[in-house]
Write a protein that holds these residues in place. Sequence first.
Motif, mmCIF file in Angstrom:
data_model
loop_
_atom_site.group_PDB
_atom_site.id
_atom_site.type_symbol
_atom_site.label_atom_id
_atom_site.label_comp_id
_atom_site.label_asym_id
_atom_site.label_seq_id
_atom_site.Cartn_x
_atom_site.Cartn_y
_atom_site.Cartn_z
ATOM 1 N N ILE A 165 0.834 -1.203 0.000
ATOM 2 C CA ILE A 165 0.000 0.000 0.000
ATOM 3 C C ILE A 165 0.865 1.246 0.000
ATOM 4 C CG2 ILE A 165 -0.242 0.309 2.494
ATOM 5 C CD1 ILE A 165 -3.051 0.576 -0.160
ATOM 6 N N GLU A 166 2.149 1.098 0.347
ATOM 7 C CA GLU A 166 3.162 2.159 0.313
ATOM 8 C C GLU A 166 2.949 3.226 1.387
ATOM 9 O OE1 GLU A 166 5.549 1.385 -1.403
ATOM 10 O OE2 GLU A 166 4.950 0.436 -3.258
ATOM 11 N N ILE A 167 2.010 4.149 1.187
ATOM 12 C CA ILE A 167 1.781 5.260 2.122
ATOM 13 C C ILE A 167 0.415 5.066 2.789
ATOM 14 C CG2 ILE A 167 1.565 7.762 2.365
ATOM 15 C CD1 ILE A 167 4.374 6.862 1.651
ATOM 16 N N PRO A 168 0.308 5.182 4.119
ATOM 17 C CA PRO A 168 -0.925 4.830 4.818
ATOM 18 C C PRO A 168 -2.134 5.711 4.513
ATOM 19 C CG PRO A 168 0.946 4.859 6.332
ATOM 20 C CD PRO A 168 1.415 5.475 5.053
ATOM 21 N N VAL A 223 6.268 4.343 7.059
ATOM 22 C CA VAL A 223 5.752 5.102 8.195
ATOM 23 C C VAL A 223 6.632 6.325 8.449
ATOM 24 C CG1 VAL A 223 5.213 5.022 10.657
ATOM 25 C CG2 VAL A 223 4.855 2.988 9.235
ATOM 26 N N GLY A 224 5.997 7.481 8.612
ATOM 27 C CA GLY A 224 6.725 8.684 8.986
ATOM 28 C C GLY A 224 7.086 9.613 7.850
ATOM 29 N N ALA A 225 6.659 9.292 6.622
ATOM 30 C CA ALA A 225 7.009 10.141 5.482
ATOM 31 C C ALA A 225 6.004 11.265 5.263
ATOM 32 C CB ALA A 225 7.121 9.306 4.210
ATOM 33 N N THR A 226 4.789 11.133 5.795
ATOM 34 C CA THR A 226 3.751 12.136 5.519
ATOM 35 C C THR A 226 3.007 12.583 6.774
ATOM 36 O OG1 THR A 226 2.197 10.340 4.995
ATOM 37 C CG2 THR A 226 3.379 11.345 3.163
ATOM 38 N N GLY A 227 3.573 12.358 7.936
ATOM 39 C CA GLY A 227 2.972 12.857 9.163
ATOM 40 C C GLY A 227 1.751 12.109 9.637
ATOM 41 N N GLU A 228 1.532 10.902 9.132
ATOM 42 C CA GLU A 228 0.378 10.116 9.581
ATOM 43 C C GLU A 228 0.554 9.681 11.034
ATOM 44 O OE1 GLU A 228 3.603 7.729 8.820
ATOM 45 O OE2 GLU A 228 2.619 8.904 7.245
ATOM 46 N N THR A 229 -0.549 9.456 11.726
ATOM 47 C CA THR A 229 -0.493 9.028 13.114
ATOM 48 C C THR A 229 -0.460 7.509 13.203
ATOM 49 O OG1 THR A 229 -2.895 8.900 13.367
ATOM 50 C CG2 THR A 229 -1.856 11.040 13.771
ATOM 51 N N ASP A 230 -0.086 7.004 14.367
ATOM 52 C CA ASP A 230 -0.133 5.554 14.587
ATOM 53 C C ASP A 230 -1.561 5.046 14.481
ATOM 54 O OD1 ASP A 230 2.571 5.600 14.984
ATOM 55 O OD2 ASP A 230 2.485 5.406 17.165
ATOM 56 N N LEU A 231 -2.516 5.858 14.888
ATOM 57 C CA LEU A 231 -3.923 5.458 14.789
ATOM 58 C C LEU A 231 -4.311 5.227 13.338
ATOM 59 C CD1 LEU A 231 -6.714 4.991 16.015
ATOM 60 C CD2 LEU A 231 -7.113 7.475 15.894
ATOM 61 N N GLN A 232 -3.871 6.094 12.445
ATOM 62 C CA GLN A 232 -4.180 5.909 11.025
ATOM 63 C C GLN A 232 -3.510 4.652 10.474
ATOM 64 O OE1 GLN A 232 -2.813 9.955 10.021
ATOM 65 N NE2 GLN A 232 -4.800 10.293 9.025
ATOM 66 N N VAL A 233 -2.275 4.407 10.879
ATOM 67 C CA VAL A 233 -1.548 3.227 10.403
ATOM 68 C C VAL A 233 -2.206 1.948 10.908
ATOM 69 C CG1 VAL A 233 0.648 1.988 10.502
ATOM 70 C CG2 VAL A 233 0.638 4.468 10.221
ATOM 71 N N VAL A 234 -2.473 1.894 12.212
ATOM 72 C CA VAL A 234 -3.055 0.689 12.814
ATOM 73 C C VAL A 234 -4.470 0.452 12.284
ATOM 74 C CG1 VAL A 234 -3.805 -0.356 14.986
ATOM 75 C CG2 VAL A 234 -1.612 0.834 14.866
ATOM 76 N N SER A 235 -5.229 1.519 12.079
ATOM 77 C CA SER A 235 -6.598 1.379 11.551
ATOM 78 C C SER A 235 -6.576 0.793 10.137
ATOM 79 C CB SER A 235 -7.313 2.729 11.544
ATOM 80 O OG SER A 235 -7.475 3.223 12.858
ATOM 81 N N LEU A 236 -5.638 1.231 9.316
ATOM 82 C CA LEU A 236 -5.545 0.697 7.960
ATOM 83 C C LEU A 236 -5.131 -0.773 7.986
ATOM 84 C CD1 LEU A 236 -5.719 1.181 4.932
ATOM 85 C CD2 LEU A 236 -3.340 1.971 4.969
#
Length: 304
Positions: A165-168, A223-236
């Motif tokens: 998916i590359e970017i979350p 992870v960490g390239a576009t300022g996404e949160t851990d919540l967004q990553v874990v939710s995806l």
Amino acid sequence: MTINFDRIQGKLNILADAAKYDVSCSSSGSNRKNQGGSLGNLSTSGICHSFTEDGRCVSLLKILFTNHCIYDCSYCTSRRSHDTPRAAFTVEEVVDLTMQFYRRNYIEGLFLSSGIFKSADYTMERLVEVARRLREEERFGGYIHLKTIPLRQAGLYADRLSANIEIPTISGLKLLAPEKTHDQLKAPMQTVKDEIVAFKDSKKHHKKAPKFVPARQTSQMIVGATGETDLQVVSLASHFYQKYDLRRVYYSGYAPVLADKNLPAISTPVPMVRENRLYQADWLMRFYGFLAHEIVTPDEPFWT
């Protein structure tokens, strides 16, 4: 056929190095056994590199088929605008490399990814042909992992398939890889899931029906390239497990290896502790049935 290693060494140096950024090379979930007259056996212990579900170590030849690519994703070292040495294997070279390395006891399997050259279908036809020749012509029984835009044939020869998916986040992907969309990247996951279900059903009625991706499929996020949160990553990741029945998701902390106006101006990689926390959250979801919001909440979107 014997490889001329002096001629191919340059390609191997470039394409093995380019493959190091893909971390999704676990071989857990497959138990392909050696059958009479074949070579390779995923059921025996290995040397290094990848760990199976029961803790055994399996060595894999991990390479790109080519680092030529029609896409220009900001975060990728193989992007078309990057001034980097380019190389491409032929189908015959990858098959021969795999067999020669196996016979020397260097490896027990193959992890094959690729840049997209000409088109996705054109690229996948060559990856599938590598797997087909290994299975049918060389009688290779070891582990094969293909990075794929699925063709049905790929799942018949590979133990595992993966579509990154590359970017979350949708906005992050649009910023760094505007030629790609989340819908486009998720479509292969649905295709693989549907094929797995269909082949399992056929197995109920026909005992000799072939296996289809016995180790299922995986994906990977930067992870960490576009300022996404851990919540967004874990939710995806939770969404992937529930909707596509993925074996697992891998998390790769962004490292500043390229300069680009859209990439974050940081001088150090994402802290390892963030990757560790995400893998801990992932473990809770996969093995203990936790939901994403039970691990990370909107009030505390980073689990560090």
